[in-house]
Scaffold this motif. Structure first.
Motif, PDB file in Angstrom:
ATOM      1  N   SER A   1      -6.105 -34.147   5.823  1.00  0.00           N
ATOM      2  CA  SER A   1      -4.898 -33.465   6.328  1.00  0.00           C
ATOM      3  C   SER A   1      -5.335 -32.701   7.416  1.00  0.00           C
ATOM      4  O   SER A   1      -6.393 -32.132   7.641  1.00  0.00           O
ATOM      5  CB  SER A   1      -4.542 -32.647   5.213  1.00  0.00           C
ATOM      6  N   PRO A   2      -4.416 -32.325   8.649  1.00  0.00           N
ATOM      7  CA  PRO A   2      -4.700 -31.637   9.574  1.00  0.00           C
ATOM      8  C   PRO A   2      -5.257 -30.056   9.334  1.00  0.00           C
ATOM      9  O   PRO A   2      -4.854 -29.577   7.836  1.00  0.00           O
ATOM     10  CB  PRO A   2      -3.278 -31.311  10.185  1.00  0.00           C
ATOM     11  N   LYS A   3      -5.901 -29.525   9.945  1.00  0.00           N
ATOM     12  CA  LYS A   3      -6.343 -28.131   9.716  1.00  0.00           C
ATOM     13  C   LYS A   3      -5.174 -27.054   9.431  1.00  0.00           C
ATOM     14  O   LYS A   3      -4.289 -27.052  10.149  1.00  0.00           O
ATOM     15  CB  LYS A   3      -7.241 -27.702  10.838  1.00  0.00           C
ATOM     16  N   ARG A   4      -5.273 -26.307   8.592  1.00  0.00           N
ATOM     17  CA  ARG A   4      -4.252 -25.298   8.339  1.00  0.00           C
ATOM     18  C   ARG A   4      -4.299 -24.218   9.166  1.00  0.00           C
ATOM     19  O   ARG A   4      -5.544 -23.707   9.558  1.00  0.00           O
ATOM     20  CB  ARG A   4      -4.235 -24.916   6.835  1.00  0.00           C
ATOM     21  N   PRO A   5      -3.067 -23.651   9.802  1.00  0.00           N
ATOM     22  CA  PRO A   5      -3.151 -22.715  10.835  1.00  0.00           C
ATOM     23  C   PRO A   5      -3.543 -21.361   9.807  1.00  0.00           C
ATOM     24  O   PRO A   5      -3.131 -21.224   8.538  1.00  0.00           O
ATOM     25  CB  PRO A   5      -1.795 -22.660  11.372  1.00  0.00           C
ATOM     26  N   SER A   6      -4.114 -20.317  10.706  1.00  0.00           N
ATOM     27  CA  SER A   6      -4.639 -19.150   9.944  1.00  0.00           C
ATOM     28  C   SER A   6      -3.138 -18.401   9.549  1.00  0.00           C
ATOM     29  O   SER A   6      -2.105 -18.157  10.349  1.00  0.00           O
ATOM     30  CB  SER A   6      -5.157 -18.207  10.972  1.00  0.00           C
ATOM     31  N   LEU A   7      -3.001 -17.901   8.301  1.00  0.00           N
ATOM     32  CA  LEU A   7      -1.948 -17.337   7.922  1.00  0.00           C
ATOM     33  C   LEU A   7      -1.933 -15.788   8.466  1.00  0.00           C
ATOM     34  O   LEU A   7      -1.060 -14.892   8.128  1.00  0.00           O
ATOM     35  CB  LEU A   7      -2.048 -17.086   6.209  1.00  0.00           C
ATOM     36  N   PHE A   8      -3.106 -15.299   9.107  1.00  0.00           N
ATOM     37  CA  PHE A   8      -3.233 -13.967   9.785  1.00  0.00           C
ATOM     38  C   PHE A   8      -2.273 -13.858  10.844  1.00  0.00           C
ATOM     39  O   PHE A   8      -2.497 -14.388  11.987  1.00  0.00           O
ATOM     40  CB  PHE A   8      -4.487 -13.549   9.817  1.00  0.00           C
ATOM     41  N   THR A   9      -1.334 -12.979  10.803  1.00  0.00           N
ATOM     42  CA  THR A   9      -0.538 -12.593  12.078  1.00  0.00           C
ATOM     43  C   THR A   9      -0.638 -11.105  12.250  1.00  0.00           C
ATOM     44  O   THR A   9      -0.870 -10.383  11.511  1.00  0.00           O
ATOM     45  CB  THR A   9       1.094 -13.127  11.892  1.00  0.00           C
ATOM     46  N   ILE A  10       0.235 -10.812  13.492  1.00  0.00           N
ATOM     47  CA  ILE A  10       0.186  -9.242  13.379  1.00  0.00           C
ATOM     48  C   ILE A  10       1.100  -8.746  12.466  1.00  0.00           C
ATOM     49  O   ILE A  10       0.857  -7.428  12.525  1.00  0.00           O
ATOM     50  CB  ILE A  10       0.909  -9.331  15.023  1.00  0.00           C
ATOM     51  N   LYS A  11       2.096  -9.520  11.972  1.00  0.00           N
ATOM     52  CA  LYS A  11       2.993  -8.942  11.011  1.00  0.00           C
ATOM     53  C   LYS A  11       2.137  -8.323   9.722  1.00  0.00           C
ATOM     54  O   LYS A  11       2.507  -7.711   8.847  1.00  0.00           O
ATOM     55  CB  LYS A  11       3.986  -9.890  10.554  1.00  0.00           C
ATOM     56  N   MET A  12       0.793  -8.999   9.538  1.00  0.00           N
ATOM     57  CA  MET A  12       0.031  -8.681   8.455  1.00  0.00           C
ATOM     58  C   MET A  12      -1.029  -7.353   8.356  1.00  0.00           C
ATOM     59  O   MET A  12      -1.572  -6.895   7.600  1.00  0.00           O
ATOM     60  CB  MET A  12      -1.045  -9.797   7.943  1.00  0.00           C
ATOM     61  N   LEU A  13      -1.064  -6.763   9.755  1.00  0.00           N
ATOM     62  CA  LEU A  13      -1.778  -5.811  10.089  1.00  0.00           C
ATOM     63  C   LEU A  13      -1.352  -4.487   9.300  1.00  0.00           C
ATOM     64  O   LEU A  13      -2.284  -3.983   8.748  1.00  0.00           O
ATOM     65  CB  LEU A  13      -1.600  -5.343  11.669  1.00  0.00           C
ATOM     66  N   PRO A  14      -0.190  -4.218   8.938  1.00  0.00           N
ATOM     67  CA  PRO A  14       0.199  -2.838   8.214  1.00  0.00           C
ATOM     68  C   PRO A  14      -0.451  -3.227   6.545  1.00  0.00           C
ATOM     69  O   PRO A  14      -0.773  -2.288   5.887  1.00  0.00           O
ATOM     70  CB  PRO A  14       1.592  -2.895   8.212  1.00  0.00           C
ATOM     71  N   ALA A  15      -0.438  -4.528   5.978  1.00  0.00           N
ATOM     72  CA  ALA A  15      -1.077  -4.616   4.866  1.00  0.00           C
ATOM     73  C   ALA A  15      -2.530  -4.592   4.864  1.00  0.00           C
ATOM     74  O   ALA A  15      -3.208  -3.972   3.850  1.00  0.00           O
ATOM     75  CB  ALA A  15      -0.910  -6.059   4.428  1.00  0.00           C
ATOM     76  N   VAL A  16      -3.244  -4.831   5.858  1.00  0.00           N
ATOM     77  CA  VAL A  16      -4.772  -4.656   6.229  1.00  0.00           C
ATOM     78  C   VAL A  16      -4.978  -3.062   6.116  1.00  0.00           C
ATOM     79  O   VAL A  16      -6.011  -2.752   5.441  1.00  0.00           O
ATOM     80  CB  VAL A  16      -5.164  -5.192   7.493  1.00  0.00           C
ATOM     81  N   PHE A  17      -4.162  -2.444   6.783  1.00  0.00           N
ATOM     82  CA  PHE A  17      -4.543  -1.185   6.935  1.00  0.00           C
ATOM     83  C   PHE A  17      -4.361  -0.307   5.524  1.00  0.00           C
ATOM     84  O   PHE A  17      -4.955   0.651   5.210  1.00  0.00           O
ATOM     85  CB  PHE A  17      -3.564  -0.168   7.894  1.00  0.00           C
ATOM     86  N   THR A  18      -3.078  -0.910   4.750  1.00  0.00           N
ATOM     87  CA  THR A  18      -2.852  -0.300   3.414  1.00  0.00           C
ATOM     88  C   THR A  18      -3.929  -0.577   2.658  1.00  0.00           C
ATOM     89  O   THR A  18      -4.493   0.355   1.659  1.00  0.00           O
ATOM     90  CB  THR A  18      -1.456  -1.004   2.859  1.00  0.00           C
ATOM     91  N   VAL A  19      -4.546  -1.872   2.471  1.00  0.00           N
ATOM     92  CA  VAL A  19      -5.709  -2.252   1.763  1.00  0.00           C
ATOM     93  C   VAL A  19      -7.060  -1.341   2.229  1.00  0.00           C
ATOM     94  O   VAL A  19      -7.486  -0.794   0.979  1.00  0.00           O
ATOM     95  CB  VAL A  19      -6.114  -3.562   1.991  1.00  0.00           C
ATOM     96  N   LEU A  20      -6.966  -0.962   3.380  1.00  0.00           N
ATOM     97  CA  LEU A  20      -8.425  -0.163   3.658  1.00  0.00           C
ATOM     98  C   LEU A  20      -7.901   1.260   3.187  1.00  0.00           C
ATOM     99  O   LEU A  20      -9.165   1.991   2.682  1.00  0.00           O
ATOM    100  CB  LEU A  20      -8.480  -0.129   5.287  1.00  0.00           C
ATOM    101  N   ARG A  21      -6.926   1.675   3.089  1.00  0.00           N
ATOM    102  CA  ARG A  21      -6.593   3.206   2.589  1.00  0.00           C
ATOM    103  C   ARG A  21      -6.961   3.198   1.075  1.00  0.00           C
ATOM    104  O   ARG A  21      -7.128   4.167   0.658  1.00  0.00           O
ATOM    105  CB  ARG A  21      -5.238   3.398   2.872  1.00  0.00           C
TER     106      ARG A  21
END
Length: 488
Positions: A149-169
């Motif tokens: 199958s074709p390579k899956r696109p990355s699910l990481f988008t700019i919309k996920m940045l707040p979630a990353v910051f919450t995880v880090l906190r």
């Protein structure tokens, strides 16, 4: 056609078997028990069915990336009803019932009505859950694998940045510190079920899964899922050998040659070990493997251990779930004192109890393995189980007097129960991650032994059914990569 032997027919073993068979390998799964499923299991007693593994499951929503694995393996399909229990959690404090709903806004509104003085912290709690809901685990392929199958696109988008910051906190914040911000003890009682050195991010992530419409319970539970996967595997031409315990992995000149069973030897080009890695590394290799990652896994793994209490009641309990409540008389067993008790209620689940009856289960957390093992050695194992059952019965009847004389059975599965049937290390079903521990998978292959791979919940901590499935898939991708096969 290369021959593959898989050690263990748990979820990771069945997953590996299905993916390997689909990719052109000739696959045999060897399982020590007389049924498949491993830790993913349930059992019947006196007409009641007790769920021994699944309580809720990430990836039941078709919108999640990892749902594809369930479809690939037939763990789930369009004919399987997904039950979304509501409310998800309930707890009673001094006559008031506090609920956690799947919709975090509904939860916030409910909690604010009970504790207006906690409004600011409740809204922050809801914001953290909604922010974490932006993040979803992608289904990844191993590095360098060629896929159909074709390579899956990355699910990481700019919309996920707040979630990353919450995880880090929240990643290094103790859960108790987070929940102690609430003033009302009933809210703390509801949301803080943590034991030990657990990070706040754990519970917030769980609630975020629910908030995005995921985390359901598949009708038919563990046996239904295992049965579908087993049928998918055998329909593809795979062989499942039950009551076939592997005693040793055979190796010669730096590569695997097969396995030794209790009643013979099977040759193979590839071996995938899905038995608990902690147990397998100590029992299946002579001489022991010298892989650094394997030694680190055995050294660093902190096992999540529990005792499962299953209750069959000759009465209908409409409450779902049965709210946790404070015990006037604490339950004492195995050196642990339980001051809180709560149950999963399977009321309305077809086939779980005789008509007019109910099934409840409760997970008592705590590493009691050594206690139960000593009790077994000293001949008082059944007596200790009965003592715990009697305390559970008294607690239930005191809380719900209408149940007096109507408890048909209390069946207790200790860590030794799971160890006996699955060879899981200390009967453990997951790996515990404490504050600061990273979610990092182990390699799962050996540099010094060719065509030997590992899968299972230990290889991808903290474990759980989705990671067990993924680890089996990943092991087959490694075998395909080394064999020059395009993965399907």
């Amino acid at each position: 056609m290369k021959k593959v032997i898989i050690v263990g027919a748990g979820i990771s073993g069945l997953s590996a078997g299905i993916y390997a068979q689909r990719n052109g390998f000739d696959v045999t799964i060897c399982e020590q028990h007389n049924i498949a499923g491993g830790m993913c299991t349930g059992w019947k007693r006196n007409g009641y069915f007790f769920e021994g593994a699944i309580h809720w499951m990430t990836g039941t929503s078709e919108k999640t990336p990892i749902h594809q694995m369930y479809k690939d393996t037939d763990a789930l399909n369009e004919n399987v009803k997904i039950i979304l229990r509501e409310p998800f959690l309930s707890s009673e404090w001094e006559g008031q019932v506090f609920n956690v709903y799947r919709d975090i806004d509904k939860t916030a509104e409910h909690l604010i009505s009970l504790s207006p003085e906690d409004k600011k912290q409740i809204l922050q709690f809801a914001k953290d859950v909604k922010t974490m809901s932006l993040f979803d685990k992608p289904l990844k392929d191993i590095k360098g694998i060629k896929t159909e199958s074709p390579k899956r696109p990355s699910l990481f988008t700019i919309k996920m940045l707040p979630a990353v910051f919450t995880v880090l906190r929240l990643f290094n914040m103790p859960a108790r510190k987070y929940w102690n911000r609430f003033k009302h003890p009933g809210i703390k009682w509801l949301v803080d079920n943590s034991t030990g050195n657990v990070a706040a991010v754990n519970r917030i992530y769980m609630l975020s899964v629910l908030n995005r419409g995921d985390g359901g319970y598949p009708e038919g539970g563990s046996p239904g899922m295992v049965d579908r996967m087993e049928k998918r595997f055998t329909s593809l031409g795979g062989r499942l050998l039950l009551k076939s315990k592997v005693k040793k992995i055979n190796m010669e000149d730096g590569k695997v040659t097969g396995v030794t069973l209790e009643n013979g030897v099977l040759s193979a080009d590839i071996v995938i070990v899905t038995q608990d890695t902690m147990t397998a590394s100590n029992q299946l290799f002579d001489p022991p493997l010298k892989e650094p990652w394997l030694r680190r896994l055995c050294r660093e793994t902190k096992a999540t251990v529990s005792t499962l209490v299953c209750v069959g009641i000759r009465a209908e309990l409409p409450l779902s779930p049965v709210p946790d409540w404070r015990l006037d008389e604490p339950i004492k067993y195995a050196g642990i004192t339980e001051t809180k008790l709560g149950f999963y209620n399977y009321a309305g689940y077809e086939g779980y109890a005789p008509e007019g009856c109910s099934v409840l289960t409760s997970i008592l957390m705590g590493d009691t393995y050594d206690f139960w093992k000593k009790a077994k050695e000293e001949g008082c194992y059944e007596k200790e189980k009965q003592s715990l059952a009697d305390q559970i019965s008294r607690a239930l009847c005191k809380k719900y007097p209408q149940l007096e004389g109507k408890i048909d059975i209390i069946d207790i599965a200790t860590p030794l129960t799971y160890e006996r049937y699955t060879s899981a290390y200390h009967g453990s079903w997951m790996t515990m991650l404490n504050i600061g521990d990273k979610f990092k998978a182990f390699p799962g292959y050996c540099k010094n032994v060719k065509n030997l791979y590992f899968a299972g919940h230990r290889v991808m901590p903290p474990g759980g059914l989705p990671l067990a499935l993924d680890s089996g898939r990943r092991a087959v991708q490694m075998a395909c990569k080394q064999s020059g096969i395009v993965f399907r």
